[in-house]
Design an enzyme around this catalytic site. Structure first.
Site, PDB file in Angstrom:
ATOM      1  N   HIS A 106       5.907   9.970   1.061  1.00 38.15           N
ATOM      2  CA  HIS A 106       4.653  10.591   1.541  1.00 38.15           C
ATOM      3  C   HIS A 106       4.425  11.989   0.951  1.00 38.15           C
ATOM      4  O   HIS A 106       3.433  12.634   1.300  1.00 38.15           O
ATOM      5  CB  HIS A 106       4.592  10.687   3.083  1.00 38.15           C
ATOM      6  N   THR A 160     -17.981  35.964   6.319  1.00 43.76           N
ATOM      7  CA  THR A 160     -17.854  36.388   7.719  1.00 43.76           C
ATOM      8  C   THR A 160     -18.635  35.431   8.604  1.00 43.76           C
ATOM      9  O   THR A 160     -19.801  35.648   8.904  1.00 43.76           O
ATOM     10  CB  THR A 160     -18.372  37.820   7.894  1.00 43.76           C
ATOM     11  N   GLU A 200       0.043  -1.040   5.906  1.00 41.28           N
ATOM     12  CA  GLU A 200       1.095  -0.444   6.727  1.00 41.28           C
ATOM     13  C   GLU A 200       0.892   1.052   6.893  1.00 41.28           C
ATOM     14  O   GLU A 200       1.044   1.605   7.976  1.00 41.28           O
ATOM     15  CB  GLU A 200       2.472  -0.725   6.098  1.00 41.28           C
ATOM     16  N   ARG A 215       5.305  11.021  17.732  1.00 37.82           N
ATOM     17  CA  ARG A 215       6.295   9.953  17.560  1.00 37.82           C
ATOM     18  C   ARG A 215       6.791   9.594  18.941  1.00 37.82           C
ATOM     19  O   ARG A 215       7.083  10.488  19.753  1.00 37.82           O
ATOM     20  CB  ARG A 215       7.465  10.438  16.706  1.00 37.82           C
ATOM     21  N   SER A 242       8.212   4.937  11.507  1.00 30.87           N
ATOM     22  CA  SER A 242       7.649   3.809  12.258  1.00 30.87           C
ATOM     23  C   SER A 242       7.251   2.674  11.325  1.00 30.87           C
ATOM     24  O   SER A 242       6.747   2.917  10.227  1.00 30.87           O
ATOM     25  CB  SER A 242       6.406   4.256  13.024  1.00 30.87           C
ATOM     26  N   ASP A 288       0.838  -1.199   0.000  1.00 26.96           N
ATOM     27  CA  ASP A 288       0.000   0.000   0.000  1.00 26.96           C
ATOM     28  C   ASP A 288       0.868   1.242   0.000  1.00 26.96           C
ATOM     29  O   ASP A 288       2.047   1.199   0.379  1.00 26.96           O
ATOM     30  CB  ASP A 288      -0.969   0.016   1.194  1.00 26.96           C
ATOM     31  N   ASP A 302       8.782   3.745  -1.134  1.00 27.98           N
ATOM     32  CA  ASP A 302       7.987   3.359   0.049  1.00 27.98           C
ATOM     33  C   ASP A 302       6.693   2.733  -0.406  1.00 27.98           C
ATOM     34  O   ASP A 302       5.714   3.418  -0.572  1.00 27.98           O
ATOM     35  CB  ASP A 302       7.750   4.619   0.897  1.00 27.98           C
TER      36      ASP A 302
HETATM   37  N1  BES Z   1       8.599   3.138   5.437  1.00 26.28           N
HETATM   38  C1  BES Z   1       7.938   3.967   6.385  1.00 26.28           C
HETATM   39  C2  BES Z   1       8.606   3.989   7.733  1.00 26.28           C
HETATM   40  C3  BES Z   1       9.969   4.622   7.740  1.00 26.28           C
HETATM   41  C4  BES Z   1      10.089   5.958   7.381  1.00 26.28           C
HETATM   42  C5  BES Z   1      11.062   3.914   8.114  1.00 26.28           C
HETATM   43  C6  BES Z   1      11.325   6.540   7.364  1.00 26.28           C
HETATM   44  C7  BES Z   1      12.287   4.495   8.109  1.00 26.28           C
HETATM   45  C8  BES Z   1      12.426   5.816   7.709  1.00 26.28           C
HETATM   46  C9  BES Z   1       6.515   3.479   6.559  1.00 26.28           C
HETATM   47  O1  BES Z   1       5.893   3.173   5.349  1.00 26.28           O
HETATM   48  C10 BES Z   1       5.703   4.580   7.168  1.00 26.28           C
HETATM   49  O2  BES Z   1       5.542   5.590   6.564  1.00 26.28           O
HETATM   50  N2  BES Z   1       5.163   4.312   8.340  1.00 26.28           N
HETATM   51  C11 BES Z   1       4.226   5.187   8.946  1.00 26.28           C
HETATM   52  C12 BES Z   1       3.564   4.350   9.999  1.00 26.28           C
HETATM   53  C13 BES Z   1       2.311   4.874  10.546  1.00 26.28           C
HETATM   54  C14 BES Z   1       1.252   5.095   9.521  1.00 26.28           C
HETATM   55  C15 BES Z   1       1.804   3.948  11.632  1.00 26.28           C
HETATM   56  C16 BES Z   1       4.938   6.387   9.521  1.00 26.28           C
HETATM   57  O3  BES Z   1       6.070   6.289   9.994  1.00 26.28           O
HETATM   58  O4  BES Z   1       4.329   7.465   9.492  1.00 26.28           O
HETATM   59 MN    MN Z   2       7.097   2.060   4.185  1.00 26.07          MN
HETATM   60 MN    MN Z   3       5.269   5.117   4.456  1.00 29.49          MN
END
Ligand code: BES
Ligand code: MN
Ligand code: MN
Length: 462
Positions: free
Chosen positions: A427, A315, A153, A328, A399, A88, A119
């Site tokens: 992202h 307004t 994820e 985080r 994460s 995803d 990603d």
């Molecule tokens: N691949 C990322 C996590 C990541 C980001 C690892 C940067 C190492 C460096 C993963 O797809 C992600 O974006 N995870 C989300 C998790 C959340 C939705 C619970 C995140 O970190 O925002």
């Molecule tokens: Mn990822």
């Molecule tokens: Mn991600």
């Protein structure tokens, strides 16, 4: 290995055209309109995994988006790796800021631009192509492999914990490898040993029981947007510390050794600020940038809305205001506890002039993984072969919620072997995968599969 590596070299253009097909399917897990695309992506992966010679390939249902499973278990008395990835992706908006369309992958300046390129579809593909190189050339793999690719994820892996619990036998393995993180910098390969967790909240602030004329009522009613802004502004003090009561109670302090190790990494605040178009960085006083990014909790307002945002002026004194706020978290904080503390704090600071509702959307726990395991030692050796440079150890600010569940439910640590880059726009608009990292990643992973049995054996002897 020679055959394997030259096979990889001679198939670059086919790899890219296949990956472009995968990237063309808009598998945005958070949008219900994209549900059929999620299924299509799972079907595409299933077909592809069958084609490259994996076995027991199947789509497995969950209460949310499906998991795709495959394995190859013909390496008698060799260790078994469980590979995890996610198919995803995050929403593509704001779409206007993409230089080329997010779901029409485009090569530019040695990068492949598309949503999901880094990603995590591109990184999933690194493993699939390394597996294919072995199976097509030798009919076998040097290790046993199981793969699960999930579709949730980016929305917190809500149903994966249950899936793992219900499939413990199927997922039994000696170690887990995840390629869903990054290298420290271009040309600086790294092994990641810690991830932050996350607690994601939504806040609704209600004032009067209807929108009001701002002339007739302004002066008598606390505007919910103002109330919300005041609350959000108070969540950090002048030292950049989070004011939520109890926020730091469970934060594990950095050891002196770790602080010293971070200081040795090739990092420059000025260059970093400049690359982001910033005059000055912001963060918690008393900590370096890497410490703030990797080992300190943070609180961000991810979105804020309310009132009139359309064309021209209106307004209005709105009845409601909303915000998405996420934190985080780091070892030894827990997402559920932090979510509760946040809600309690917001209720405590809410002025009597408005009503505040707080909802916990999703969370994930922070993870620290050992660095002295055979799995990590093999990763270090493989990265050195794949990129011609000894990797360094790093933590990450992002994460991956399932890492802690894997440890809890299966008892297995994850090796975080990532090939993204910090500036790859994950992202964000114009996400890309660097192609040197893509091809270097395939070679690295091939070396990894090849060498793991030796490292595993010598790990056992000790
Ligand atoms: N691949 C990322 C996590 C990541 C980001 C690892 C940067 C190492 C460096 C993963 O797809 C992600 O974006 N995870 C989300 C998790 C959340 C939705 C619970 C995140 O970190 O925002
Ligand atoms: Mn990822
Ligand atoms: Mn991600």
């Amino acid at each position: 290995m020679k055959n394997i590596l030259s096979f990889i070299e001679s198939n670059h253009s086919r790899y890219l055209s296949e990956l472009k097909e995968l990237l063309a399917i808009p598998s945005v897990s958070s949008q219900s309109a994209r549900k059929p695309e999620m299924r299509r992506t799972a079907e595409w992966l299933k077909k592809h995994m069958l084609n490259i010679g994996l076995e027991n390939v199947r789509i497995m249902e969950t209460a949310g988006h499906p998991v795709v499973y495959a394995d190859w278990l013909g390496a008698v008395s060799k260790p078994t790796i469980l590979i995890y990835g996610h198919y995803d992706v995050q929403p593509e908006d704001p779409i206007d800021l993409w230089k080329t369309p997010p779901f029409a992958a485009t090569e530019r300046d040695g990068n492949l631009y598309a949503r999901g390129a880094a990603d995590d579809k591109g990184q999933i593909f690194i493993h699939l192509k390394a597996i294919e190189a072995f199976l097509k050339n030798t009919g076998a793999l040097p290790v046993n492999i199981k793969i699960i690719l999930e579709g949730e994820e980016e929305v917190g892996s809500e149903h994966l914990g249950k899936f793992v619990t219900e499939n413990k036998k199927l997922l039994k393995a000696d170690m887990i490898v995840i390629s869903d993180s990054g290298m420290f910098a271009k040309g600086v390969p790294s092994v990641t040993y810690a991830l932050r967790g996350l607690a994601y909240m939504e806040v609704e602030v209600t004032g009067a029981n209807t929108d009001l004329h701002s002339g007739s009522f302004g002066g008598s009613v606390h505007n919910p947007i103002q109330a919300l802004a005041e609350m959000i502004a108070s969540l950090h003090d002048k030292n950049g510390r989070i004011t939520v009561k109890g926020m730091y109670d469970d934060v594990r302090s950095l050891t002196n050794a770790e602080r010293a190790a971070f200081k040795k990494l090739p990092w420059n605040d000025r260059k970093y600020a400049k690359s982001l178009g910033l005059k000055q960085l912001y963060g918690e006083k008393g900590y370096t940038t890497l410490e703030r990014l990797w080992a300190r909790p943070t609180l961000e307002c991810n979105g804020i809305w309310g009132g009139y945002t359309g064309e021209g002026a209106k307004t209005v004194l709105p009845a409601k205001a909303h915000a998405k706020i996420s934190m985080r978290i780091v070892p030894d904080q827990s997402a559920a506890k932090i979510a509760k503390l946040f809600e309690k704090h917001l209720q405590a600071i809410a002025p009597k002039t408005v009503a505040v509702k707080v909802r916990y959307l999703h969370g994930g726990e922070p993870a620290i993984t050992p660095v002295d395991s055979p799995g990590v030692k093999a990763a270090v050796a493989a990265l050195e072969k794949g990129f011609g440079k000894k990797p360094l150890y790093q933590r990450e600010g992002g994460s991956i919620p399932i890492v802690v569940d894997f440890k809890k439910l299966l008892g297995i640590d994850s090796v975080l072997l990532g090939f993204g880059l910090p500036d790859e726009n994950a992202h964000a608009p114009n996400e890309f995968l660097n192609l040197d990292n893509f091809f270097g990643g395939i070679k690295t992973v091939a070396h990894y599969y090849n060498e793991l049995p030796q490292f595993w054996q010598s790990g056992k002897k000790k």
